[in-house]
Structures are given as structure tokens and as C-alpha cells.
Scaffold this motif. Structure first.
Motif, PDB file in Angstrom:
ATOM      1  N   ARG A 245       0.809  -1.219   0.000  1.00  0.00           N
ATOM      2  CA  ARG A 245       0.000   0.000   0.000  1.00  0.00           C
ATOM      3  C   ARG A 245       0.842   1.268   0.000  1.00  0.00           C
ATOM      4  O   ARG A 245       0.608   2.176  -0.796  1.00  0.00           O
ATOM      5  N   PHE A 246       1.847   1.339   0.855  1.00  0.00           N
ATOM      6  CA  PHE A 246       2.607   2.578   0.966  1.00  0.00           C
ATOM      7  C   PHE A 246       3.559   2.769  -0.207  1.00  0.00           C
ATOM      8  O   PHE A 246       3.755   3.903  -0.664  1.00  0.00           O
ATOM      9  N   ASN A 247       4.128   1.692  -0.729  1.00  0.00           N
ATOM     10  CA  ASN A 247       4.973   1.817  -1.918  1.00  0.00           C
ATOM     11  C   ASN A 247       4.141   2.281  -3.111  1.00  0.00           C
ATOM     12  O   ASN A 247       4.591   3.088  -3.919  1.00  0.00           O
ATOM     13  N   ARG A 248       2.932   1.767  -3.228  1.00  0.00           N
ATOM     14  CA  ARG A 248       2.039   2.189  -4.307  1.00  0.00           C
ATOM     15  C   ARG A 248       1.674   3.662  -4.163  1.00  0.00           C
ATOM     16  O   ARG A 248       1.644   4.408  -5.137  1.00  0.00           O
ATOM     17  N   LEU A 249       1.424   4.091  -2.932  1.00  0.00           N
ATOM     18  CA  LEU A 249       1.102   5.504  -2.703  1.00  0.00           C
ATOM     19  C   LEU A 249       2.289   6.409  -3.022  1.00  0.00           C
ATOM     20  O   LEU A 249       2.099   7.530  -3.504  1.00  0.00           O
ATOM     21  N   ASP A 250       3.505   5.941  -2.785  1.00  0.00           N
ATOM     22  CA  ASP A 250       4.687   6.711  -3.179  1.00  0.00           C
ATOM     23  C   ASP A 250       4.699   6.940  -4.691  1.00  0.00           C
ATOM     24  O   ASP A 250       4.988   8.048  -5.155  1.00  0.00           O
ATOM     25  N   GLU A 251       4.388   5.893  -5.456  1.00  0.00           N
ATOM     26  CA  GLU A 251       4.355   6.041  -6.908  1.00  0.00           C
ATOM     27  C   GLU A 251       3.258   7.001  -7.356  1.00  0.00           C
ATOM     28  O   GLU A 251       3.466   7.811  -8.256  1.00  0.00           O
ATOM     29  N   VAL A 252       2.112   6.909  -6.743  1.00  0.00           N
ATOM     30  CA  VAL A 252       1.011   7.823  -7.070  1.00  0.00           C
ATOM     31  C   VAL A 252       1.432   9.261  -6.764  1.00  0.00           C
ATOM     32  O   VAL A 252       1.174  10.180  -7.557  1.00  0.00           O
ATOM     33  N   ALA A 253       2.104   9.470  -5.647  1.00  0.00           N
ATOM     34  CA  ALA A 253       2.560  10.813  -5.278  1.00  0.00           C
ATOM     35  C   ALA A 253       3.556  11.357  -6.296  1.00  0.00           C
ATOM     36  O   ALA A 253       3.515  12.548  -6.637  1.00  0.00           O
ATOM     37  N   ILE A 254       4.431  10.504  -6.797  1.00  0.00           N
ATOM     38  CA  ILE A 254       5.394  10.937  -7.818  1.00  0.00           C
ATOM     39  C   ILE A 254       4.663  11.383  -9.081  1.00  0.00           C
ATOM     40  O   ILE A 254       4.975  12.427  -9.661  1.00  0.00           O
ATOM     41  N   VAL A 255       3.688  10.611  -9.501  1.00  0.00           N
ATOM     42  CA  VAL A 255       2.911  10.967 -10.698  1.00  0.00           C
ATOM     43  C   VAL A 255       2.168  12.283 -10.486  1.00  0.00           C
ATOM     44  O   VAL A 255       2.202  13.172 -11.343  1.00  0.00           O
ATOM     45  N   TYR A 256       1.508  12.429  -9.344  1.00  0.00           N
ATOM     46  CA  TYR A 256       0.769  13.665  -9.060  1.00  0.00           C
ATOM     47  C   TYR A 256       1.708  14.866  -8.986  1.00  0.00           C
ATOM     48  O   TYR A 256       1.396  15.933  -9.516  1.00  0.00           O
ATOM     49  N   ALA A 257       2.853  14.705  -8.336  1.00  0.00           N
ATOM     50  CA  ALA A 257       3.810  15.811  -8.229  1.00  0.00           C
ATOM     51  C   ALA A 257       4.306  16.228  -9.612  1.00  0.00           C
ATOM     52  O   ALA A 257       4.398  17.425  -9.913  1.00  0.00           O
ATOM     53  N   PHE A 258       4.606  15.264 -10.452  1.00  0.00           N
ATOM     54  CA  PHE A 258       5.058  15.586 -11.810  1.00  0.00           C
ATOM     55  C   PHE A 258       3.955  16.289 -12.596  1.00  0.00           C
ATOM     56  O   PHE A 258       4.206  17.284 -13.273  1.00  0.00           O
ATOM     57  N   ALA A 259       2.745  15.784 -12.496  1.00  0.00           N
ATOM     58  CA  ALA A 259       1.626  16.386 -13.225  1.00  0.00           C
ATOM     59  C   ALA A 259       1.386  17.825 -12.760  1.00  0.00           C
ATOM     60  O   ALA A 259       1.190  18.721 -13.585  1.00  0.00           O
ATOM     61  N   LEU A 260       1.406  18.045 -11.467  1.00  0.00           N
ATOM     62  CA  LEU A 260       1.218  19.402 -10.950  1.00  0.00           C
ATOM     63  C   LEU A 260       2.333  20.325 -11.415  1.00  0.00           C
ATOM     64  O   LEU A 260       2.094  21.472 -11.800  1.00  0.00           O
ATOM     65  N   TRP A 261       3.563  19.831 -11.397  1.00  0.00           N
ATOM     66  CA  TRP A 261       4.685  20.644 -11.874  1.00  0.00           C
ATOM     67  C   TRP A 261       4.522  20.934 -13.366  1.00  0.00           C
ATOM     68  O   TRP A 261       4.730  22.061 -13.811  1.00  0.00           O
ATOM     69  N   ALA A 262       4.146  19.923 -14.154  1.00  0.00           N
ATOM     70  CA  ALA A 262       4.053  20.080 -15.606  1.00  0.00           C
ATOM     71  C   ALA A 262       3.019  21.123 -16.017  1.00  0.00           C
ATOM     72  O   ALA A 262       3.176  21.770 -17.052  1.00  0.00           O
ATOM     73  N   VAL A 263       1.961  21.306 -15.217  1.00  0.00           N
ATOM     74  CA  VAL A 263       0.954  22.308 -15.551  1.00  0.00           C
ATOM     75  C   VAL A 263       1.153  23.612 -14.801  1.00  0.00           C
ATOM     76  O   VAL A 263       0.275  24.476 -14.800  1.00  0.00           O
ATOM     77  N   GLY A 264       2.294  23.749 -14.131  1.00  0.00           N
ATOM     78  CA  GLY A 264       2.644  24.999 -13.479  1.00  0.00           C
ATOM     79  C   GLY A 264       2.050  25.213 -12.111  1.00  0.00           C
ATOM     80  O   GLY A 264       2.004  26.342 -11.617  1.00  0.00           O
ATOM     81  N   MET A 265       1.589  24.155 -11.482  1.00  0.00           N
ATOM     82  CA  MET A 265       0.978  24.306 -10.148  1.00  0.00           C
ATOM     83  C   MET A 265       1.924  23.964  -9.012  1.00  0.00           C
ATOM     84  O   MET A 265       1.533  23.923  -7.861  1.00  0.00           O
ATOM     85  N   ALA A 266       3.182  23.695  -9.329  1.00  0.00           N
ATOM     86  CA  ALA A 266       4.191  23.434  -8.305  1.00  0.00           C
ATOM     87  C   ALA A 266       5.519  24.004  -8.790  1.00  0.00           C
ATOM     88  O   ALA A 266       5.812  23.962  -9.982  1.00  0.00           O
ATOM     89  N   GLU A 267       6.278  24.534  -7.879  1.00  0.00           N
ATOM     90  CA  GLU A 267       7.600  25.054  -8.228  1.00  0.00           C
ATOM     91  C   GLU A 267       8.540  23.900  -8.502  1.00  0.00           C
ATOM     92  O   GLU A 267       8.430  22.825  -7.925  1.00  0.00           O
ATOM     93  N   LYS A 268       9.511  24.140  -9.382  1.00  0.00           N
ATOM     94  CA  LYS A 268      10.466  23.102  -9.733  1.00  0.00           C
ATOM     95  C   LYS A 268      11.175  22.547  -8.498  1.00  0.00           C
ATOM     96  O   LYS A 268      11.372  21.358  -8.364  1.00  0.00           O
TER      97      LYS A 268
END
Length: 128
Positions: free
Chosen positions: A102-125
Motif C-alpha cells: 500500500r505505501f509503496n504504491r502511494l509513493d508512486e502515485v505521489a510521484i505521478v501527481y507531483a510531476f503532473a502538478l509541476w508540468a501544468v505549473g501548479m508546483a515550483e520546480k
């Protein structure tokens, strides 16, 4: 599954022949070959700008081998004119469904979400 044509042309792969009814058999059918070629991501990389891409794979994935996203990202980097970045993340302990637990899977989901937010300009590099 980004190197569709090469995979479907390799009848020694255990999952290829059972997939022919769904995807088509490019070995026996020129029409199926052309159809698969028309949408295969690896075969359709062109010299143009690409959006930010995060390709993810698992080292022990028996369905989509780890080298498929690696080859695709390498071709994108060598061919693209601009845009990006195009990144590859290979999970050394994951199979087809990603990380187990469960927690390893959530780490992967967090990586995807962080990248997506960064890619659309909603997170600083620096935050990603």
C-alpha cells in the motif's frame, strides 16, 4: 506499451500470440502492420516539441518490458526539437501493476501527481 509494433512482431514473447486477436497480427497481415505502425508511440516519434513526459516502468514487468519505455524516452530525447522534459523512472522492484504494498504504491502515485502538478505549473520546480 510504447513499442507496440516490435512487440507484436516478436512471436517468441509469451504474450504476443494471444494478443493477436485484439491487436492484429502484423507478421501475417500487411493491413495490421500498417495499422499498428500508425499508432505505435515508439515508431511515431518526430522532430517536434513535446510536452513534459514522465514514463514509468517496472523492472520485473512481464507484460511491458522495462526496455520499452527506456527505448522510447531515448528516441524522444534524441529526436525532439524542444519542450519536455522527458523523464524515465524505472522501479527496480515493481512489476506490471507498479509497486506492491500500500505505501509503496502511494509513493508512486505521489510521484505521478507531483510531476503532473509541476508540468501544468501548479508546483515550483524545487518542490518536485
Amino acid at each position: 506499451f510504447v513499442d507496440v509494433l516490435n512487440t507484436m512482431l516478436d512471436d517468441t514473447l509469451p504474450l504476443t500470440p494471444p494478443e493477436w486477436p485484439e491487436w492484429g497480427n502484423p507478421i501475417e497481415s500487411a493491413k495490421d502492420f500498417r495499422t499498428i505502425l500508425s499508432y505505435s508511440p515508439y515508431d511515431n516519434v518526430a522532430a517536434k516539441d513535446y510536452p513534459a513526459i514522465l514514463a514509468m516502468g517496472g523492472l520485473t514487468d512481464p507484460r511491458v518490458t522495462y526496455w520499452e519505455p527506456a527505448k522510447w524516452i531515448a528516441r524522444l530525447r534524441a529526436t525532439m526539437r524542444g519542450g519536455g522534459p522527458v523523464l524515465l523512472r524505472t522501479n527496480m522492484g515493481a512489476g506490471h501493476g507498479g509497486a506492491s504494498g500500500r505505501f509503496n504504491r502511494l509513493d508512486e502515485v505521489a510521484i505521478v501527481y507531483a510531476f503532473a502538478l509541476w508540468a501544468v505549473g501548479m508546483a515550483e520546480k524545487a518542490e518536485v
